[in-house]
Motif scaffolding. Sequence first.
Motif, PDB file in Angstrom:
ATOM      1  N   ARG A  89       0.826  -1.211   0.000  1.00 27.49           N
ATOM      2  CA  ARG A  89       0.000   0.000   0.000  1.00 27.49           C
ATOM      3  C   ARG A  89       0.858   1.257   0.000  1.00 27.49           C
ATOM      4  NH1 ARG A  89      -1.228   1.794   5.449  1.00 27.49           N
ATOM      5  NH2 ARG A  89      -3.023   2.882   4.602  1.00 27.49           N
ATOM      6  N   HIS A 124       1.306  10.649   9.497  1.00 25.00           N
ATOM      7  CA  HIS A 124       1.012  10.579  10.929  1.00 25.00           C
ATOM      8  C   HIS A 124       0.863   9.135  11.404  1.00 25.00           C
ATOM      9  CE1 HIS A 124      -2.334  10.572  14.079  1.00 25.00           C
ATOM     10  NE2 HIS A 124      -1.247  10.885  14.734  1.00 25.00           N
ATOM     11  N   ALA A 125      -0.183   8.457  10.934  1.00 26.22           N
ATOM     12  CA  ALA A 125      -0.444   7.097  11.420  1.00 26.22           C
ATOM     13  C   ALA A 125      -0.640   6.110  10.282  1.00 26.22           C
ATOM     14  CB  ALA A 125      -1.658   7.097  12.342  1.00 26.22           C
ATOM     15  N   GLY A 126      -0.307   6.531   9.072  1.00 29.38           N
ATOM     16  CA  GLY A 126      -0.345   5.599   7.952  1.00 29.38           C
ATOM     17  C   GLY A 126      -1.714   5.380   7.343  1.00 29.38           C
ATOM     18  N   CYS A 127      -2.693   6.190   7.699  1.00 25.99           N
ATOM     19  CA  CYS A 127      -4.008   6.087   7.068  1.00 25.99           C
ATOM     20  C   CYS A 127      -3.911   6.623   5.637  1.00 25.99           C
ATOM     21  CB  CYS A 127      -5.035   6.924   7.821  1.00 25.99           C
ATOM     22  SG  CYS A 127      -5.314   6.391   9.506  1.00 25.99           S
ATOM     23  N   PRO A 128      -4.862   6.244   4.773  1.00 21.12           N
ATOM     24  CA  PRO A 128      -4.846   6.804   3.424  1.00 21.12           C
ATOM     25  C   PRO A 128      -5.505   8.187   3.365  1.00 21.12           C
ATOM     26  CG  PRO A 128      -6.605   5.193   3.630  1.00 21.12           C
ATOM     27  CD  PRO A 128      -5.894   5.219   4.963  1.00 21.12           C
ATOM     28  N   THR A 130      -8.128  10.315   1.877  1.00 21.70           N
ATOM     29  CA  THR A 130      -9.374   9.884   1.227  1.00 21.70           C
ATOM     30  C   THR A 130     -10.260  11.032   0.776  1.00 21.70           C
ATOM     31  OG1 THR A 130     -10.373   9.683   3.403  1.00 21.70           O
ATOM     32  CG2 THR A 130      -9.548   7.645   2.398  1.00 21.70           C
ATOM     33  N   ALA A 131      -9.869  12.261   1.052  1.00 19.22           N
ATOM     34  CA  ALA A 131     -10.782  13.357   0.693  1.00 19.22           C
ATOM     35  C   ALA A 131     -10.023  14.558   0.156  1.00 19.22           C
ATOM     36  CB  ALA A 131     -11.612  13.765   1.911  1.00 19.22           C
ATOM     37  N   ALA A 136      -9.739  23.041   7.061  1.00 18.54           N
ATOM     38  CA  ALA A 136     -10.312  23.409   8.358  1.00 18.54           C
ATOM     39  C   ALA A 136     -10.093  24.894   8.627  1.00 18.54           C
ATOM     40  CB  ALA A 136      -9.679  22.575   9.467  1.00 18.54           C
ATOM     41  N   VAL A 146      -8.880  11.696   6.844  1.00 15.11           N
ATOM     42  CA  VAL A 146      -9.981  11.875   7.791  1.00 15.11           C
ATOM     43  C   VAL A 146      -9.849  10.976   9.026  1.00 15.11           C
ATOM     44  CG1 VAL A 146     -11.592  12.701   6.070  1.00 15.11           C
ATOM     45  CG2 VAL A 146     -11.441  10.264   6.541  1.00 15.11           C
ATOM     46  N   CYS A 147      -8.850  10.106   9.038  1.00 18.19           N
ATOM     47  CA  CYS A 147      -8.621   9.310  10.261  1.00 18.19           C
ATOM     48  C   CYS A 147      -8.388  10.227  11.457  1.00 18.19           C
ATOM     49  CB  CYS A 147      -7.386   8.432  10.113  1.00 18.19           C
ATOM     50  SG  CYS A 147      -7.657   6.924   9.216  1.00 18.19           S
ATOM     51  N   HIS A 148      -7.446  11.158  11.279  1.00 17.40           N
ATOM     52  CA  HIS A 148      -7.076  12.020  12.407  1.00 17.40           C
ATOM     53  C   HIS A 148      -7.010  13.482  11.992  1.00 17.40           C
ATOM     54  CE1 HIS A 148      -5.243   7.967  13.031  1.00 17.40           C
ATOM     55  NE2 HIS A 148      -6.021   8.057  14.070  1.00 17.40           N
ATOM     56  N   ASN A 149      -7.641  13.785  10.836  1.00 12.78           N
ATOM     57  CA  ASN A 149      -7.845  15.173  10.397  1.00 12.78           C
ATOM     58  C   ASN A 149      -6.578  15.916   9.983  1.00 12.78           C
ATOM     59  OD1 ASN A 149     -10.610  14.915  10.826  1.00 12.78           O
ATOM     60  ND2 ASN A 149     -10.407  15.484  12.970  1.00 12.78           N
ATOM     61  N   PHE A 162      -2.774  21.335   8.622  1.00 16.13           N
ATOM     62  CA  PHE A 162      -3.643  21.124   9.789  1.00 16.13           C
ATOM     63  C   PHE A 162      -3.426  19.702  10.298  1.00 16.13           C
ATOM     64  CE2 PHE A 162      -7.622  20.129  12.031  1.00 16.13           C
ATOM     65  CZ  PHE A 162      -7.797  21.273  12.784  1.00 16.13           C
ATOM     66  N   PRO A 164      -2.290  16.408  13.091  1.00 18.69           N
ATOM     67  CA  PRO A 164      -1.130  15.880  13.793  1.00 18.69           C
ATOM     68  C   PRO A 164       0.024  15.407  12.909  1.00 18.69           C
ATOM     69  CG  PRO A 164      -2.859  14.219  13.734  1.00 18.69           C
ATOM     70  CD  PRO A 164      -3.430  15.463  13.096  1.00 18.69           C
TER      71      PRO A 164
END
Lengths: 197, 575
Positions: A89, A124-128, A130-131, A136, A146-149, A162, A164
Amino acid sequence: MSSPSDQTRRTIILTAFATAVHAAVPRPAAAEEDRPGSDLRPQKADLLVFAEGDQAGEAIKPQDLKPGGPFVRAWPKDPKTSVIRKGSRLNEVVVIKLDPAELDDDTRARSADGIVAYSIICSHAGCPITAWGKAAQGDKDVLKCVCHNSEFDARQSAQVVFGPAPRRLAALPLATADGLLTVAGTFVGKVGVQQGG
Amino acid sequence: MTMKQWLLSSFVASTCLFSIAASAGPIEKYTPVTADRLKNPEPGNWMLYRRTYDGQGYSPLDQINTSNVKDLVPVWTFSTGVIEGHEAPPIVNNGVMFVATPQGQVIALNAKTGDEYWRYKRQLPDDLFQLHPTNRGVGLWQDKLYLATTDDHVVALDAKTGKVLWDTKVQDYKKGQYLTLMPLIVDGKVIVGAAGGEFGVRGYIVAYDANNGKELWRTFTIPGPGEPGHETWSGDDWKTGGGSAWMTGNYDPDTRTIYWGTGNAAPWPGDTHPGDNLYTTSVLALDPDSGKIKTYFQYHQNDSWDWDEVDAPMLIDLQRDGRIFKSLIHPGRNAIFWVLERKPDSIKYVAGWPYVYTDVWKGIEPETGKPIVDPAHKPVMGKRVEFCPSLWGGKDWPSAAYSPKTRLVYVPANENFCGGFTGEKVPLVPGQLWLGTKPEDIGLKVRAGATHFGELQAWDPATGKKVWSHIFPRSHLFGSVTATAGDLVFVGGTNDRMFRAFHAKTGELLWEQKTNSGIMGMPVAYEVDGTQYIAIQSGWGVDAQRIQDALTTNNIGIENNVPQGGVVWVFALKK
């Protein structure tokens, strides 16, 4: 529900079948993710193909992209072996068409006439990512995890605006060849997260 | 080797020797953890997630109490070196503290001095997708400890050295399988539950042999074909129906029954998985030897709100309606405060009432305990549906506490939040989010006229009365609560970075301390050499941060200014 003996029998048959297939034609039977090169990071001259939707697997042409976004998700594809590099991924990218005049110099230099690509993996945490939507803070559209904005400015080397995330998304230089989007070089910056501690 | 290199090497070597002698190094005196010690922990220790198997989150220590808590001061701190949500209770066994942090790190410390013994850092894979980058603590057994990781392994460490003794893969992290909980240890078994309710997993609880990591049993929270409860699913929905089990269970040693909470149904909109969907959003009663499901209670049917009910119910001997019975108490994410009766072969509904505002429930069926849903506030495919409370619920995973002294239940509640989303068909891709809506579509709204958001509540489970509450006008409340025999209630959880102590009987705020970050961890009380300590990890992140982000976009004048970075804080009375 099948009885335990049925299950055992089926397991044996399946195992035997799998063994036979591997013995006869091992290469074609392997899943695409297992093929050599599928987990290699994007290489120069790779094509980019749609990762999802009706056109999944098809090469992306500049005119497939809507100016100003949203982005499409894409995998690199080795043009010689036709292997789509979806074995990791960490190889997936977002591709978006922006106004070249809005890009900073580094971003413009890496773009193919305003088309830019970034690793989909948030730092940050390896999320994709997505948007694609309004930031913000401010009115510009930004890449969002959108996992952690976390939010990234696609026009400014995907720097964090914006959330983390500790650093920008890795950028993938692009070019065009024969009317198709291609990769012009390896990732600029680290793909994925950097562990602390 | 050049002279300079040689000098450098010898300098490094002597420094290492010095530092080993000064602080780091194996723990020389370590008290093995036995079944008896877990059943009846010494008052000065905190060795289980909620200190005791009944999950009450209560310490019998009373050196620090209502009369002197004003003199509570920090005695040592320790930086964990990582950001994100620090949710674990510092675990203490006879003067040794084990702190688990995000990124799969365990730090062993001298609980009295804060000196480090050893540190274990898991090397997480580069391609790991951490939706919840956190960890809720290490389980203890004999001279080993057990860490559940976000790359879906259970790792056994030597408690004295931090050396890895065994490392067992639970499932494949690439399919959205992960672990964040503190393992439950029962009679030499290490028991964990799967997270992944947002990735279309079929949840399970699994037990390993504490000695060698061998799998002993695995119980799926969604019954397969032919198993009781399977009929509450339609077609193949059960294969991907959620029911994750990502929080530590509680345990009744008398009946040898584990009580384990289960998560949301997947994907979120209920009409994508018609039926009651057993055993999602339930409490399961399990046999620790076989994993067999003895009985269950489902808090609500056909979950559509992402209301995981994974926080295990507290086991409380309750006097109510003129009788004493063995209860399960659970302030639900679904906004209902549940009083249930537990028997060896059944869990019966006794009472339930909303403890925060909700527009989802019209009532509860008195015979079955099934809540009656208002369809106008139940998310479905193809249209936007709003509901209260928000998808984080009246209380998310942070634990409530019970004091047998005051007989009150202390709930870290969130009031006046609502949410909504539009159900949308999304194909399931293993390892990718599968919510049944666009992630960016999830909303958190503040109710008009809201006077506050966070609310620390004290409920009398015997009468159903709210005895006191403390409101937070400018913050949500997202941290676990701990009660002590000093008639104190400790909690962090707010965006002003405070750690607070309240009078357990009156709710009076008696003490507070601003910390480095926001606190979403669990306070613990312990004792070493006759001194009582209170410990907490301060480190904001994950859902506390998400709610904060949502609050800042609600135009109510709240800024997003909670810094991240973990620190262990330990307090004692000023001498």
